[in-house]
Motif scaffolding. Structure first.
Motif, PDB file in Angstrom:
ATOM      1  N   TRP A   1     -18.211  -6.938 -29.067  1.00 23.35           N
ATOM      2  CA  TRP A   1     -17.597  -7.637 -27.957  1.00 23.35           C
ATOM      3  C   TRP A   1     -18.123  -9.061 -27.844  1.00 23.35           C
ATOM      4  N   HIS A   2     -17.213  -9.943 -27.363  1.00 24.90           N
ATOM      5  CA  HIS A   2     -17.485 -11.373 -27.192  1.00 24.90           C
ATOM      6  C   HIS A   2     -17.059 -11.793 -25.784  1.00 24.90           C
ATOM      7  N   THR A   3     -17.597 -12.900 -25.373  1.00 29.06           N
ATOM      8  CA  THR A   3     -17.076 -13.520 -24.160  1.00 29.06           C
ATOM      9  C   THR A   3     -15.699 -14.111 -24.467  1.00 29.06           C
ATOM     10  N   VAL A   4     -14.987 -14.522 -23.421  1.00 26.12           N
ATOM     11  CA  VAL A   4     -13.673 -15.143 -23.594  1.00 26.12           C
ATOM     12  C   VAL A   4     -13.847 -16.655 -23.570  1.00 26.12           C
ATOM     13  N   ALA A   5     -13.398 -17.320 -24.638  1.00 19.02           N
ATOM     14  CA  ALA A   5     -13.516 -18.772 -24.721  1.00 19.02           C
ATOM     15  C   ALA A   5     -12.487 -19.444 -23.805  1.00 19.02           C
TER      16      ALA A   5
ATOM     17  N   GLY B   1     -15.203 -15.940 -27.658  1.00 20.66           N
ATOM     18  CA  GLY B   1     -16.284 -16.869 -27.387  1.00 20.66           C
ATOM     19  C   GLY B   1     -17.568 -16.411 -28.041  1.00 20.66           C
ATOM     20  N   GLU B   2     -18.674 -16.460 -27.314  1.00 26.65           N
ATOM     21  CA  GLU B   2     -19.959 -16.091 -27.870  1.00 26.65           C
ATOM     22  C   GLU B   2     -20.068 -14.585 -28.081  1.00 26.65           C
ATOM     23  N   TRP B   3     -20.757 -14.225 -29.153  1.00 25.57           N
ATOM     24  CA  TRP B   3     -21.008 -12.808 -29.437  1.00 25.57           C
ATOM     25  C   TRP B   3     -21.939 -12.236 -28.366  1.00 25.57           C
ATOM     26  N   VAL B   4     -21.592 -11.037 -27.884  1.00 21.66           N
ATOM     27  CA  VAL B   4     -22.388 -10.391 -26.844  1.00 21.66           C
ATOM     28  C   VAL B   4     -23.167  -9.207 -27.401  1.00 21.66           C
ATOM     29  N   GLY B   5     -22.513  -8.365 -28.196  1.00 18.20           N
ATOM     30  CA  GLY B   5     -23.221  -7.198 -28.717  1.00 18.20           C
ATOM     31  C   GLY B   5     -22.377  -6.403 -29.686  1.00 18.20           C
TER      32      GLY B   5
END
Length: 559
Positions: free
Chosen positions: A253-257, A263-267
């Protein structure tokens, strides 16, 4: 993270170094079992040196050290998944680890990154202290970035460290794996022989002890909150959810750009029964199994459990490449998979993968023999079959004369027997060597050869599932010419053609020139200064003819 100090207390004691008592810790040694470990250092295989080092170092271990042992590349060639935990972390495992190392038979790839990841997960690195000790003589060969992996593990781990011992690596090669240690706060040490390997391990322990005292105990972790995120996945719309057994799912999962994309990698997490907790907010989630994946936005709300479902639109592809009906699977077979004309992956030996549904094309090759299979693959399907490639083996052995093998690098090229309209024959395969084998499709071929000034061809046929012996008997000998200096030497036919010219068979320069020639009569022409000498010689099959050329009278020819 100082597990290494416990792992090597035995080695330190053997070398007379005094060590303070340390707290119980858990570690896994990962030993390179790839094919390169058969390379020798001063006449001894690297794997043998590694085994001896482990026997010496693990002879004495602290009673409160839980130590495990993992290896890779020891069972199959070309398989990046060939990773095995041989000894689970436990007390008093020194003798068992040394015995397990003795049974390793290096043969395959070098999946360093995946092995370190699996070792970290086995140690539950996200929950407690964990250390991986990697001993490798090679670099990553499975297209995974070890530096990125190290940063990922460091960010997720409670107190995670990797120490890397580069065995027989150059400085440049060592820099490519040192990041596994440096990015996790560990040490990278280099060793080029058995003594240096023991010294490197001992030095690591000494440096760790001198660098930092044992840290104070961490406070008890806060109770983990109940999960708020539980995804599921299926291969097809309306199909059954993938169960944990046999479902090697990867969740990322990533944040939403700002533009709505990733966006950025979360985990990242694994398996179909995953459930976890995320901070409330918007994310982009990807579910992947094999080479099939699905992506969608997911919103996590406080006090609620998000249960998104992912449809991977994938199929199970299970293929068994066989050279002939009833034969065993060829582990060296190459299987290239395309979907809609786009490359998906290349696998080796038996195939058991999840790939995207759609128009699949699969090229299955054994040596130079190849067949193509096409499938209209619908999501959720299982495609399984034995793929008969229809190949046989041609074993080509070259001899000067019968009973005298060629040990030089003779050039062998296999061409199709049938020529095209221009009289050319299609090249199928080529290599150098006096004793070689080719896997070929059933058919008629010609083996052409060239060694020095000797060349020729031998026709042969290949049948599916059969091995044909192709003897190349050149009826040739060796001509060795010595000249006064670096003089030009050319080997010509003894007779002239209708235009009065001689055929050239080979040429080179002195003072020592050697070539192979078919039995027969020749002229050795050598230019010494401004003069040319021409010396007739007769070459006999299986014999060596040595000729010394002397300087000719200035301005003329010597015959």
């Amino acid at each position: 993270m100082r597990i290494v100090r416990n792992f090597l207390l035995g080695a330190v004691a053997a070398l007379g170094l005094a060590m303070p008592a340390l707290a119980a810790e858990r570690a896994i040694i990962v030993l390179d079992g790839s094919g390169s470990m058969w390379a020798q250092i001063e006449g001894k295989a690297r794997i043998t040196i590694a085994r001896e080092t482990l026997h010496e170092v693990l002879a004495t271990l602290p009673g409160d050290l839980e130590l495990g042992f993992m290896t890779y590349g020891h069972r199959e060639k070309g398989n990046c998944d060939d990773i095995e935990m041989l000894i689970e972390p436990a007390l008093d495992t020194g003798a068992a680890i040394a015995a397990a190392a003795d049974e390793i038979n290096p043969k395959g790839m070098t999946p360093i990154s995946d092995a370190v990841r699996l070792a970290a997960e086995d140690l539950r690195f996200t929950e407690q202290k964990a250390t991986v000790i990697l001993i490798t003589d090679g670099l990553e060969t499975c297209e995974v970035d070890p530096c990125a992996l190290a940063s990922e593990l460091e960010s997720q781990g409670i107190d995670f460290t990797t120490h890397v011992l580069g065995f027989g690596l150059s400085d440049e090669e060592g820099q490519q794996v040192a990041c596994l240690a440096e990015n996790t706060g560990g040490k990278y040490l280099s060793a080029n022989d058995g003594e240096a390997l023991v010294e490197a391990l001992t030095t690591t322990v000494a440096q760790v002890v001198q660098a930092e005292p044992e840290p104070a105990p961490e406070p008890e972790p806060e109770p983990v909150a109940e999960y708020n995120y539980k995804p599921t996945a299926s291969l097809s719309e309306g199909g059954p959810d993938l169960a944990n057994e046999g479902a090697d799912l990867v969740w990322e999962w990533h944040t939403v750009a700002a533009d709505g994309g990733k966006g950025e990698w979360v985990g990242t997490d694994y398996n179909s029964d995953f459930e976890g907790s995320l901070e409330p907010g918007d994310y982009i989630m990807t579910a992947t199994m094999g080479y099939a994946s699905s992506e969608q936005p997911v919103t996590i709300e406080a006090g609620k459990v998000a249960e998104p479902h992912f449809v991977l639109n994938g199929v199970y592809l299970k293929l068994r490449p066989l050279p002939s009906e009833g034969a065993a699977v060829d582990d060296d077979a190459t299987v290239e998979i395309r979907n809609g004309g786009e490359y998906v992956t290349t696998s080796y030996g038996e195939v058991d993968l999840v790939v995207p549904a759609g128009a699949l094309e699969v090229d299955v090759s054994i040596g130079e023999a190849k067949v193509t299979r096409s499938y209209d693959a619908k999501a959720g399907d299982t495609i399984g079959e034995d793929v008969i490639v229809g190949s046989g083996t041609a074993h080509i052995v070259s001899e000067y004369v019968a009973g005298t093998p060629v040990e030089a690098d003779i050039f062998i090229e296999v061409v199709e027997a049938k020529a095209n309209l221009e009289g050319e024959r299609k090249s199928v395969a080529y290599t150098y060597g006096g004793d070689i084998s080719f896997d070929l499709a059933e058919g008629d071929y010609v083996a052409t050869y060239k060694l020095g000034g000797a060349k020729g061809e031998v026709p042969f046929s290949v049948e599916t599932g059969e091995r044909v012996e192709v003897p190349v008997v050149m009826d040739a000998g060796i001509l060795a010419v010595t000249t006064p200096g670096d003089n030009f030497v050319e080997i010509l036919s003894a007779s002239k053609n209708l235009e009065g010219n001689r055929q050239s068979f080979d040429y080179g320069y002195g003072p020592s020139f050697q070539t192979t020639l078919a039995a027969g009569d020749y002229i050795v022409a050598a230019k010494v200064g401004d003069a040319v000498t021409e010396t007739p010689v007769t070459i006999k099959g299986g014999e060596r003819f040595e000729l010394t050329v002397e300087a000719a009278a200035a301005g003329g020819k010597k015959k």
